[in-house]
Each structure stands twice: as C-alpha cells, then as structure tokens.
Motif scaffolding. Structure first.
Motif, PDB file in Angstrom:
ATOM      1  N   ILE A 271      56.828   4.982 117.116  1.00 57.44           N
ATOM      2  CA  ILE A 271      56.855   3.397 117.479  1.00 57.44           C
ATOM      3  C   ILE A 271      57.891   3.531 118.712  1.00 57.44           C
ATOM      4  O   ILE A 271      57.597   2.811 119.836  1.00 57.44           O
ATOM      5  CB  ILE A 271      57.457   2.601 116.373  1.00 57.44           C
ATOM      6  CG1 ILE A 271      56.067   2.314 115.429  1.00 57.44           C
ATOM      7  CG2 ILE A 271      57.905   1.089 116.991  1.00 57.44           C
ATOM      8  CD1 ILE A 271      56.470   1.421 114.166  1.00 57.44           C
ATOM      9  N   VAL A 272      58.929   4.322 118.474  1.00 55.82           N
ATOM     10  CA  VAL A 272      60.028   4.328 119.761  1.00 55.82           C
ATOM     11  C   VAL A 272      59.243   4.895 121.123  1.00 55.82           C
ATOM     12  O   VAL A 272      59.515   4.395 122.094  1.00 55.82           O
ATOM     13  CB  VAL A 272      61.090   5.117 119.337  1.00 55.82           C
ATOM     14  CG1 VAL A 272      62.292   5.324 120.568  1.00 55.82           C
ATOM     15  CG2 VAL A 272      61.870   4.508 118.152  1.00 55.82           C
ATOM     16  N   GLY A 273      58.475   5.996 120.382  1.00 58.05           N
ATOM     17  CA  GLY A 273      57.639   6.601 121.784  1.00 58.05           C
ATOM     18  C   GLY A 273      56.728   5.580 122.411  1.00 58.05           C
ATOM     19  O   GLY A 273      56.577   5.649 123.519  1.00 58.05           O
ATOM     20  N   ALA A 274      55.995   4.793 121.785  1.00 57.62           N
ATOM     21  CA  ALA A 274      55.401   3.762 122.341  1.00 57.62           C
ATOM     22  C   ALA A 274      56.317   2.749 123.047  1.00 57.62           C
ATOM     23  O   ALA A 274      55.632   2.449 124.181  1.00 57.62           O
ATOM     24  CB  ALA A 274      54.482   2.852 121.117  1.00 57.62           C
ATOM     25  N   LEU A 275      57.273   2.497 122.537  1.00 58.11           N
ATOM     26  CA  LEU A 275      58.248   1.481 123.323  1.00 58.11           C
ATOM     27  C   LEU A 275      58.701   2.225 124.516  1.00 58.11           C
ATOM     28  O   LEU A 275      58.690   1.419 125.696  1.00 58.11           O
ATOM     29  CB  LEU A 275      59.769   1.028 122.284  1.00 58.11           C
ATOM     30  CG  LEU A 275      59.067   0.321 121.141  1.00 58.11           C
ATOM     31  CD1 LEU A 275      60.369   0.259 120.413  1.00 58.11           C
ATOM     32  CD2 LEU A 275      58.517  -1.027 121.497  1.00 58.11           C
ATOM     33  N   LEU A 276      58.941   3.483 124.510  1.00 48.93           N
ATOM     34  CA  LEU A 276      59.423   4.183 125.926  1.00 48.93           C
ATOM     35  C   LEU A 276      58.432   4.098 126.804  1.00 48.93           C
ATOM     36  O   LEU A 276      58.615   3.937 127.850  1.00 48.93           O
ATOM     37  CB  LEU A 276      59.721   5.462 125.355  1.00 48.93           C
ATOM     38  CG  LEU A 276      60.079   6.684 126.612  1.00 48.93           C
ATOM     39  CD1 LEU A 276      61.096   6.154 127.206  1.00 48.93           C
ATOM     40  CD2 LEU A 276      60.185   8.141 125.884  1.00 48.93           C
ATOM     41  N   ALA A 277      57.010   4.396 126.288  1.00 52.37           N
ATOM     42  CA  ALA A 277      55.977   4.304 127.314  1.00 52.37           C
ATOM     43  C   ALA A 277      55.858   3.156 128.056  1.00 52.37           C
ATOM     44  O   ALA A 277      55.265   3.265 129.220  1.00 52.37           O
ATOM     45  CB  ALA A 277      54.685   4.972 126.676  1.00 52.37           C
ATOM     46  N   THR A 278      56.253   1.785 127.682  1.00 50.55           N
ATOM     47  CA  THR A 278      56.230   0.588 128.398  1.00 50.55           C
ATOM     48  C   THR A 278      57.214   0.656 129.711  1.00 50.55           C
ATOM     49  O   THR A 278      57.205  -0.262 130.388  1.00 50.55           O
ATOM     50  CB  THR A 278      56.105  -0.278 127.357  1.00 50.55           C
ATOM     51  OG1 THR A 278      57.438  -0.511 126.895  1.00 50.55           O
ATOM     52  CG2 THR A 278      55.308  -0.289 126.036  1.00 50.55           C
ATOM     53  N   GLY A 279      58.254   1.393 129.383  1.00 51.96           N
ATOM     54  CA  GLY A 279      59.365   1.333 130.443  1.00 51.96           C
ATOM     55  C   GLY A 279      59.063   2.404 131.453  1.00 51.96           C
ATOM     56  O   GLY A 279      60.392   2.331 132.230  1.00 51.96           O
ATOM     57  N   VAL A 280      58.225   3.365 131.258  1.00 51.81           N
ATOM     58  CA  VAL A 280      58.385   4.395 132.308  1.00 51.81           C
ATOM     59  C   VAL A 280      56.865   4.319 133.070  1.00 51.81           C
ATOM     60  O   VAL A 280      56.047   3.647 132.746  1.00 51.81           O
ATOM     61  CB  VAL A 280      58.410   5.705 131.907  1.00 51.81           C
ATOM     62  CG1 VAL A 280      59.815   5.914 131.210  1.00 51.81           C
ATOM     63  CG2 VAL A 280      57.511   5.982 130.735  1.00 51.81           C
ATOM     64  N   THR A 281      56.710   5.019 134.335  1.00 51.46           N
ATOM     65  CA  THR A 281      55.417   5.153 134.875  1.00 51.46           C
ATOM     66  C   THR A 281      54.618   6.106 134.426  1.00 51.46           C
ATOM     67  O   THR A 281      54.695   6.815 133.813  1.00 51.46           O
ATOM     68  CB  THR A 281      55.769   5.504 136.548  1.00 51.46           C
ATOM     69  OG1 THR A 281      56.132   6.878 136.610  1.00 51.46           O
ATOM     70  CG2 THR A 281      56.894   4.658 137.032  1.00 51.46           C
ATOM     71  N   ARG A 282      53.250   5.848 134.876  1.00 50.67           N
ATOM     72  CA  ARG A 282      52.295   6.797 134.376  1.00 50.67           C
ATOM     73  C   ARG A 282      52.343   8.303 134.923  1.00 50.67           C
ATOM     74  O   ARG A 282      52.244   9.130 134.198  1.00 50.67           O
ATOM     75  CB  ARG A 282      50.881   6.529 134.698  1.00 50.67           C
ATOM     76  CG  ARG A 282      49.591   7.378 134.209  1.00 50.67           C
ATOM     77  CD  ARG A 282      49.838   7.350 132.756  1.00 50.67           C
ATOM     78  NE  ARG A 282      48.894   8.308 132.210  1.00 50.67           N
ATOM     79  CZ  ARG A 282      47.667   7.979 131.562  1.00 50.67           C
ATOM     80  NH1 ARG A 282      47.509   6.809 131.650  1.00 50.67           N
ATOM     81  NH2 ARG A 282      46.705   9.037 131.099  1.00 50.67           N
ATOM     82  N   THR A 283      53.051   8.301 136.247  1.00 56.29           N
ATOM     83  CA  THR A 283      53.642   9.332 136.684  1.00 56.29           C
ATOM     84  C   THR A 283      54.505  10.343 136.045  1.00 56.29           C
ATOM     85  O   THR A 283      54.329  11.550 135.728  1.00 56.29           O
ATOM     86  CB  THR A 283      54.041   9.333 138.121  1.00 56.29           C
ATOM     87  OG1 THR A 283      52.997   8.629 138.810  1.00 56.29           O
ATOM     88  CG2 THR A 283      54.497  10.683 138.683  1.00 56.29           C
ATOM     89  N   GLN A 284      55.519   9.504 135.284  1.00 55.67           N
ATOM     90  CA  GLN A 284      56.496  10.055 134.272  1.00 55.67           C
ATOM     91  C   GLN A 284      55.860  10.711 133.197  1.00 55.67           C
ATOM     92  O   GLN A 284      56.240  11.835 132.655  1.00 55.67           O
ATOM     93  CB  GLN A 284      57.640   9.142 134.247  1.00 55.67           C
ATOM     94  CG  GLN A 284      58.661   8.993 135.241  1.00 55.67           C
ATOM     95  CD  GLN A 284      59.419   7.847 135.003  1.00 55.67           C
ATOM     96  OE1 GLN A 284      59.178   6.744 134.855  1.00 55.67           O
ATOM     97  NE2 GLN A 284      60.819   8.214 135.008  1.00 55.67           N
ATOM     98  N   LEU A 285      54.899   9.891 132.698  1.00 53.18           N
ATOM     99  CA  LEU A 285      54.350  10.238 131.622  1.00 53.18           C
ATOM    100  C   LEU A 285      53.527  11.566 131.513  1.00 53.18           C
ATOM    101  O   LEU A 285      53.350  12.421 130.750  1.00 53.18           O
ATOM    102  CB  LEU A 285      53.244   9.246 131.042  1.00 53.18           C
ATOM    103  CG  LEU A 285      54.024   8.045 130.238  1.00 53.18           C
ATOM    104  CD1 LEU A 285      52.933   6.955 129.757  1.00 53.18           C
ATOM    105  CD2 LEU A 285      55.049   8.444 128.869  1.00 53.18           C
TER     106      LEU A 285
END
Length: 491
Positions: A271-285
């Motif tokens: 769940i923390v990983g999902a939260l993190l993904a909302t605050g970074v760009t797709r390029t970072q992901l």
C-alpha cells in the motif's frame, strides 16, 4: 549416496544458530522437535518487509487504478496467504520437508518431475528477483558517490549479497529461527522511517488521467490480484520452516502465524508503494521505484534503506536457498544439503547477473510474477486439497519408501490425480492469464480480464479431489484409505 528417512548411528544433526545445519530431508524425531507456532510469525515477516512490495504497489497505480481501488485490490490480493499457512501444517505432521510430502500427491517419480520444475525454476526466479532489487538499489547508491560503472558495481553487489545469503542457508533453520526476530524489528524501523518521508508526497486525491470503468477496470483489478497472489502462492515450501515444531503443535496457530507473518507487512508496504506512486512522475517510475525512493529520501536514510533492502534480500533468499537445497535432495540427486545450497546459490546468482544486464526491475517483477502462477497456483491448490482429504495425516516413513508397490508409488511411480490436476490446472491458468506478452484465450475473450489464479486453482482442486477419490486415484497395491481414521504407521 541414497537419502534415508532417519539418521544413521554416526550422524548427529544439530539445529542451532551457531552451527551449520547438516540435516536435509531426513525425518525429524520427536525428541528433536522444538519451538512454538508463534515463532513462525517473524520467520515470515522478515522476508516480506521488502522493497519489492513498493514495486508491486506502484504497479497497481500504473495499471490505471485510483488510489483507493489499488488499496482494495492489495487487501484482496493478500488473502492467498491463508494457503501458505495451511500448507505449513503438513511439516510438523510429517516431520520432513514439503518437497518430500508432495510425494503423496504426485507419486515418487511424478514428484521428482514437479519438484525439479517448481523447486528449481521458482526458486531461481525468486532468488534473481530479490537479488536484482538489491543490486539495482546498491548500484544507485554507489553511483551517487561516484562509482558509476553500470556493469561492475551491480554485479559486485549481487555477488556479495548472494554469498552472504548462501551462508544463511548453510546455517539453516536454527539461524533463521533465532535471527529473524531481530531482522524483522530492524527492517520495520527502516521501512517505517521511509514511509514517514513518503507520506508528505502522497496525492491523496489521485485519479488517473482516464479513469477505468466496466471491463477495462475489471481487467486492471484482476491483473493486480494475480500479481499480488503470485507471492504467497509460491510458498509451498512453508512446511520446511514448520517441520521442527512438535507434532502436537496447534495447526490453527501455525496457520495464523504463517499467514499473518507474511500478509501483514506485505500488504502494508505494498500500500505504501501505491501511495508513493501517486507522488512521483511516470518517468521516475519507469526509471525504477528504487530511483524514485532514493530521490525522495535524505542521503542518510537512503543509506539505511539500501542496507535494509540488502538485509531483507538475504533473509528472503536465505529461506529460498534453504528450501531449494532440500528440493534437490528430494529429486533423488545424491548430494548433501550444504553443497546443494551452494549449487542453488550459484544458479540464482548467474540468472541475477543476466537480468541486471538486460532488464529493468519493474518489467522483470511484473512479467515473472504473472507467469509463475501457471505453476504455483495449481501446485498450491493440490497441496491444500490433499491436506484436507487426508486430514493432515502423513506418515513420514511411507513418504521415504521409494520401492515399486509402496504406498506412494501409485501407477508406474506417478499419481494420476496429482499429475492430471496440476497439468490441466496449469493450462487453465495460462488460458486465463493476461500479460503484455501473452494473453490466454479466455482472457482475450473477456477483453483482458485475468482470472488465471482463480481458474487454475479451482480446476486443480476439483480435479484432484474427484480423481483421488475414484479408483483411478490410487494404485491397487497402495490404497489411500482416505476414510481410515487411524494414521498409517509401519510395523
């Protein structure tokens, strides 16, 4: 060398944190049993406080789910941990490893085929996935201090971590049982500190640019559940870690400690990983969740995170190499457990180095986890069904009787029930699978909805139960006598 059910007079096996464990698949006498079911909580928690959970959680967002849809999918996808817990109770009942207990399901020769495939393929893949995560993060950290060679440093990190992992596997159950409580505490402190720095970056109102509805939404949900379920379904080795418990240990407590030990930290940090993904760009992901994390964290915490990732990798892969070393023995290869652990570690290291040079972490995790369910889902379904049919009664001596006509020889060394169930279930899983490189006929007909886990496990469980109870389910010379209320013992 032929492996025997029990020790010989000149063999003394010790289960201690301070000595290498020489016991392999041999039966564990009641006098050598020890521990409590609750000890298993930390044995399973330490490997599942993992950066791979962050990666899988981020994947839920890249699938197109909203934040709250992702959280719900993660919780549902954690439910298969109950199967890992159920399978664990066979360990104390039989007093040997899961790779030997499965002879009751597939037959003496059939089990060798299945264990060679599942015990080695799955182990090598998971060893590589976890070493890959530590290699990428270790290399990223080294790059920030000027060590930027993209080949030398990831490989160096892989080799060092894998060597330590093999040492853990060599010392075995005693070290795992003793050390993993402290490992869990350390990892929780590190990953909760990381979580604290992630939370300010979370977009609590996050919604994808194009929200999914109808069939596309169900496709994303089911793919997410398949990814999440693949981890607990791969742990059919859970009897290996429980087999030292007394035969009288509470099955319910074993199930609870194993299931909650794996599910709670896994679900939380996913769940923390999902939260993190909302605050970074797709390029970072796309660059990797490891890079995104190190960009967000202060330098000092980044160092601790990398250390935590390495420690987690060693704890998880130490268990994997430990079980795989016994799987090699169960196949019938004349090798003792410690040399076997070294061989397994070398194979996993080679695969990791290949992946380091050829892929990204996100891509490797997603594809491998999805394809693994073709094997792990049906195998787990057969194991759980067999435990239910036998009421968890396994005679360890019979499991080691490899003679023609023995109880688990079945027909020509193969069990019709087990082999049919796992093969047909695997086909059903593949037909329902939806990945970027493969879409089964059922998934295609349903516009990408992925029912691979559900289809494969249901088909395997039903087929196994039906065939096992039929005349085809047992050889004339070795009836299963499922209705016999007295555990079978050899005179």
């Amino acid at each position: 060398m032929t492996r025997t059910a029990t020790t010989t007079d000149d063999e003394v096996f010790v289960d201690s944190a301070g000595q290498p464990e020489t016991r392999g698949i041999e039966l564990i006498a009641e006098a050598d049993r020890h521990g409590r079911p609750r000890d298993l909580f930390f044995v399973w928690a330490a490997p599942n406080v993992s950066v791979l959970n962050f990666t899988i959680g981020a994947t839920m967002i890249t699938l197109g789910l909203t934040l709250w849809q992702a959280v719900l999918v993660i919780l549902v996808g954690s439910l298969p941990w109950i199967f890992t817990g159920i399978v664990a109770i066979a360990g104390p009942a039989a007093g040997t490893s899961g790779s030997v207990i499965s002879r009751a399901m597939y037959g003496i020769l059939g089990n060798r085929v299945l264990v060679a495939f599942t015990g080695w393929l799955i182990s090598a893949v998971f060893l590589a996935l976890n070493w890959l995560a530590s290699s990428f993060m270790g290399a990223d950290l080294l790059a920030r201090i000027g060590l930027t060679n993209p080949v030398v440093w990831p490989i160096a990190v892989t080799v060092i971590v894998s060597a330590i992992t093999v040492v853990v596997a060599v010392y075995g159950h005693g070290l795992i049982l003793r050390a993993y409580t402290g490992v869990t505490v350390f990892l929780l402190v590190v990953f909760l500190a990381v979580t604290a720095f992630v939370l300010p970056h979370v977009d609590w109102t996050y919604r994808p640019a194009q929200e999914l509805h109808g069939v596309p939404l169900w496709a994303a949900v089911t793919i997410g559940i398949t990814l999440l379920a693949s981890t607990p379904l791969s742990y059919s080795n859970s009897p290996d870690l429980a087999r030292y418990l007394p035969a009288s240990a509470s099955p319910a407590r074993i199930v609870a400690a194993t299931a909650f030990g794996g599910a709670v930290p896994s679900a939380f940090f996913t769940i923390v990983g999902a939260l993190l993904a909302t605050g970074v760009t797709r390029t970072q992901l796309d660059a990797g969740i490891d890079v995104a994390l190190l960009d967000l964290l202060p330098a000092w915490l980044g160092v601790f995170l990398v250390i935590g990732v390495v420690v987690n990798t060693i704890s998880l892969n130490g268990m994997t190499v430990y079980s795989s070393s016994m799987a090699l023995q169960a196949i019938g290869i004349p090798i003792r457990r410690i040399p076997s652990a070294v061989v397994v570690g070398a194979i996993g290291t080679a695969l990791t180095i290949y992946l380091v040079l050829s892929t990204s972490l996100l891509e490797a995790v997603n594809l491998m986890l999805q394809f693994l369910v073709i094997v792990t889902g049906p195998a787990m379904a057969v194991f759980v069904t067999d435990i239910a049919l036998r009421r968890n009664r396994y005679d360890g001596l019979d499991l080691f009787d490899e003679r023609r006509g023995a109880r688990f020889w079945y027909t020509g060394g193969f069990s019709a029930a087990g082999m049919t169930a796992v093969i047909v279930g695997g086909v059903a899983t593949a037909l329902g699978l939806s990945t970027t490189v493969w879409s089964g006929a059922i998934s295609t007909a349903m516009n990408g909805v992925d029912l691979s886990v559900e289809l494969g496990m249901i088909v395997s469980a039903v087929l196994y139960a039906v065939i096992q109870k039929s005349p085809l389910g047992a050889a004339a010379s070795s009836p299963l006598a499922l209705s016999d209320k007295t555990p079978h013992t050899r005179k």
